[in-house]
Write an enzyme that holds these catalytic residues in place. Structure first.
Site, short mmCIF file in Angstrom:
data_model
loop_
_atom_site.label_atom_id
_atom_site.label_comp_id
_atom_site.label_asym_id
_atom_site.label_seq_id
_atom_site.Cartn_x
_atom_site.Cartn_y
_atom_site.Cartn_z
CG ASP A 1 -1.97 1.09 1.14
OD1 ASP A 1 -1.62 2.21 0.72
OD2 ASP A 1 -3.13 0.82 1.46
CG HIS A 2 1.34 4.07 -3.33
ND1 HIS A 2 0.29 3.56 -4.02
CD2 HIS A 2 1.17 5.40 -3.33
CE1 HIS A 2 -0.49 4.54 -4.40
NE2 HIS A 2 0.02 5.68 -4.01
CG HIS B 1 -4.30 4.29 -0.91
ND1 HIS B 1 -3.31 3.34 -0.92
CD2 HIS B 1 -4.64 4.49 -2.22
CE1 HIS B 1 -3.08 2.97 -2.17
NE2 HIS B 1 -3.87 3.65 -2.97
N1 NAP Z 1 -0.03 2.22 -12.59
C1 NAP Z 1 -0.20 2.62 -11.36
O1 NAP Z 1 0.03 3.79 -11.01
C2 NAP Z 1 -0.66 1.68 -10.29
C3 NAP Z 1 -0.78 2.14 -9.00
C4 NAP Z 1 -1.17 1.25 -8.00
C5 NAP Z 1 -1.43 -0.07 -8.31
N2 NAP Z 1 -1.33 -0.49 -9.59
C6 NAP Z 1 -1.61 -1.91 -9.87
O2 NAP Z 1 -0.45 -2.50 -10.43
C7 NAP Z 1 -0.80 -3.47 -11.41
C8 NAP Z 1 -0.11 -3.09 -12.71
O3 NAP Z 1 -0.57 -1.82 -13.12
P1 NAP Z 1 -0.08 -1.13 -14.46
O4 NAP Z 1 -0.69 0.22 -14.45
O5 NAP Z 1 1.38 -1.26 -14.64
O6 NAP Z 1 -0.84 -2.02 -15.55
P2 NAP Z 1 -0.48 -2.19 -17.09
O7 NAP Z 1 0.25 -1.03 -17.62
O8 NAP Z 1 -1.74 -2.62 -17.76
O9 NAP Z 1 0.52 -3.43 -17.08
C9 NAP Z 1 0.10 -4.76 -16.86
C10 NAP Z 1 1.28 -5.66 -17.10
O10 NAP Z 1 0.88 -7.02 -16.93
C11 NAP Z 1 1.34 -7.78 -18.06
N3 NAP Z 1 0.39 -8.86 -18.30
C12 NAP Z 1 -0.93 -8.74 -18.59
N4 NAP Z 1 -1.48 -9.96 -18.75
C13 NAP Z 1 -0.49 -10.86 -18.58
C14 NAP Z 1 -0.43 -12.28 -18.62
N5 NAP Z 1 -1.51 -13.02 -18.87
N6 NAP Z 1 0.75 -12.88 -18.38
C15 NAP Z 1 1.85 -12.15 -18.12
N7 NAP Z 1 1.87 -10.80 -18.07
C16 NAP Z 1 0.71 -10.17 -18.28
C17 NAP Z 1 1.36 -6.76 -19.19
O11 NAP Z 1 2.31 -7.05 -20.17
P3 NAP Z 1 2.09 -7.81 -21.54
O12 NAP Z 1 0.87 -7.27 -22.19
O13 NAP Z 1 3.37 -7.58 -22.27
O14 NAP Z 1 1.94 -9.21 -21.10
C18 NAP Z 1 1.88 -5.54 -18.46
O15 NAP Z 1 3.28 -5.62 -18.34
C19 NAP Z 1 -2.32 -3.44 -11.51
O16 NAP Z 1 -2.86 -4.47 -10.72
C20 NAP Z 1 -2.71 -2.09 -10.91
O17 NAP Z 1 -3.97 -2.14 -10.30
C21 NAP Z 1 -0.93 0.35 -10.59
#
Ligand code: NAP
Length: 508
Positions: free
Chosen positions: A184-185, A247
């Protein structure tokens, strides 16, 4: 600082936004500050096909979020990049995990990391259970002879009490609780940790921190942006799930918990759990009266048209997803009996701010007749972000004749500390996990306890069509009804004015 063992950090979701924006920059800062062990490597995994060099170009050399310091030489940059590798892994292809295992074993040998791995799940939540299962199947979660394995899991941790319980149960089939780090950042923020020090290292605050002296407490987390490109995700989440369950309740626990016996992970997390368990459960009546939800609507901010939530990409034009929530809650324990806590969060507010405001009670007798006591009561504002710091407002005599009182500020700003380096939350939390310190991570039982608090609200919103959804113009502090919540001659603290004066407030 505890010694950090040599290890490999495996990031699932390596091609994604979080890795690019937060994780690699955090690891880079740890590298620049000399915190990483000499034997350390990062292995990025996702479905996209990259070579090691492609991946290094993406997340290091061409990463605009990685702020290269002037003092970082090209050799250092290359040394950092050379520690980063990539392995394509599709969570639905079991054979990919066998390849991952082989790659990890090879890297483990060349970097002498002795089978110590951190697996970071930064993927869509739908595969949070699949990856640990596959890791377990290939023996990658098994610890022996000092070869520890840890799993960091991003939010959201479930989307209801039952799904959070199911996820906990599933994870515990493959790992022990002490191997699981639920991130939880907010808890990684310096100012949130400083709350513990403000409360428990200062004899002037702690004696006042209870029902005898505190009138009410406000916790606000406002964002000035809308849902941006994340409309599709947000539609299934909403402000209550996205901000409050994790949060804001975690922040509330740090504000209100009892002093832990020691500053250990176990003691602090036990106190937080007790606090969650003492929050008075919301009855249906409470939800109707004490929880306000809203959605931002189109408006014009500084001459620029701003879209309403329902016009955002990926959002249903009839959406009932809340972008704002405000609630009044009580903590039924000895310390806080009768003290209301007001929690609010929203998108498209006039500014970006997260703060905790402790409103102290008035003096028992108003000695200085004519002064407006309400405007001179003591207030302690803990600014989590931005302008990190602490502000104490207290009454002072207006110079001159009579005894007129006005409120003045005693203000501490982190930026005034010479050479103070405030690490990004991800930097601090990654470092803690590398050290095996889970203090600032959520434990499974507290993740469930916070879902138990918000679940009845989600249920009531789904079932009871009479519970209103209020529209508020983008650029304002949310539905006007939230002011009625706080009532009692008091008002929310508004760190700045509404950006639009003539927008429409309505029921949706
Ligand atoms: N971004 C933020 O600021 C933030 C903040 C807090 C929490 N989060 C959480 O962190 C997580 C990631 O967020 P994000 O924003 O980075 O999402 P994102 O940009 O959609 O990235 C998702 C990643 O998962 C990979 N992926 C998707 N399906 C996959 C599969 N079946 N097998 C292997 N890899 C797979 C995708 O890559 P490929 O398509 O290359 O497989 C991509 O690298 C989420 O759960 C989100 O709720 C994000």
């Amino acid at each position: 600082m505890k010694k950090i063992d040599s290890h490999i950090l495996v990031i699932f979701g390596a091609s994604g936004d979080l890795t690019q924006r937060k994780l690699i920059p955090a690891i880079f800062n740890l590298f620049c500050r000399g915190f990483l062990p000499r034997h350390f490597a990062v292995l990025g995994c996702s479905r996209t096909s990259f070579s090691d060099d492609d991946f290094r170009n993406k997340v290091v050399y061409n990463n605009e979020h990685l702020k290269q310091k002037k003092t970082t030489s090209e050799e250092e940059m290359k040394r950092f990049a050379d520690q980063i590798y990539y392995q394509p892994v599709d969570s639905s292809v079991s054979n990919d995990f066998e390849k991952l295992k082989n790659r990890l074993e090879a890297l483990d040998g060349s970097w002498s990391t002795r089978g110590r791995y951190i697996f970071y799940l930064s993927t869509p939540p739908s595969i949070y259970e699949v990856i640990p299962e596959q890791l377990y199947k290939y023996g990658l979660t098994k610890e022996n002879d000092g070869s520890w394995k840890r799993l960091i899991i991003e939010k959201p941790f479930g989307n209801s009490l039952s799904s959070a319980k199911a996820l906990n149960l599933e994870l515990l089939r493959y790992l022990k609780e002490d191997q699981i780090y639920r991130i939880d950042h907010y808890l990684g923020k310096e100012t949130v940790q400083n709350l513990l020090v403000t409360r428990f290292a200062n004899s002037i605050f702690e004696p006042l921190w209870n029902r005898n002296y505190v009138h009410h407490v406000e916790i606000t987390s406002a964002e000035d942006v809308g849902v941006e490109k994340r409309g599709g995700y947000y539609e299934h989440s909403g402000a209550l799930r996205d901000m409050v369950q994790n949060h804001l309740l975690q922040l509330l626990a740090v504000v209100a918990m009892e002093p832990p016996v020691q500053a250990s992970a176990k003691d602090i997390r036990n106190e937080k759990l007790k606090l969650f368990q003492s929050i008075r459960p919301f009855s249906h009546e409470d939800i109707r009266e004490n929880v306000i939800r809203g959605q931002y609507m189109a408006s014009k901010i500084k001459g620029k048209e701003v879209k309403g939530y329902r016009e955002e990409h990926g959002v249903n034009p009839d959406s009932r997803t809340e972008t704002y929530v405000a609630m009044k809650l009580f903590i039924d324990n000895w310390r806080w009996a009768g003290v209301p806590f007001y929690v609010r969060t929203g998108k498209r507010m006039p500014t970006k701010v997260t703060e905790v405001v402790i409103h102290f009670k008035s003096t028992p007798h108003h000695l200085f007749a004519g002064s407006n006591q309400m405007h001179t009561d003591n207030i302690l504002v803990i600014r989590i972000q931005p302008n990190e710091g602490i502000l104490l407002k207290f009454g002072m005599k207006v110079p001159g004749e009579g005894f007129n009182v006005s409120r003045v500020n005693m203000d501490f700003l982190y930026e005034d500390l010479a050479n103070a380096y405030i690490p990004d939350a991800y930097e601090r939390l990654l470092l803690d996990c590398m050290q095996g310190d889970p203090t600032l991570y959520a434990r499974g039982d507290s993740a469930e306890a916070t879902w138990a608090i918000v679940d009845p609200i989600l249920e009531a919103w789904k079932e009871d069509k009479e519970i209103k959804m209020y529209g508020y113009p983008a650029g304002t502090w949310g539905p006007e009804n939230a002011d009625i919540l706080i009532g009692e001659g008091k008002s929310w603290r508004y760190p700045c004015k509404n950006l639009v004066d003539d927008g429409l407030y309505c029921e949706l």
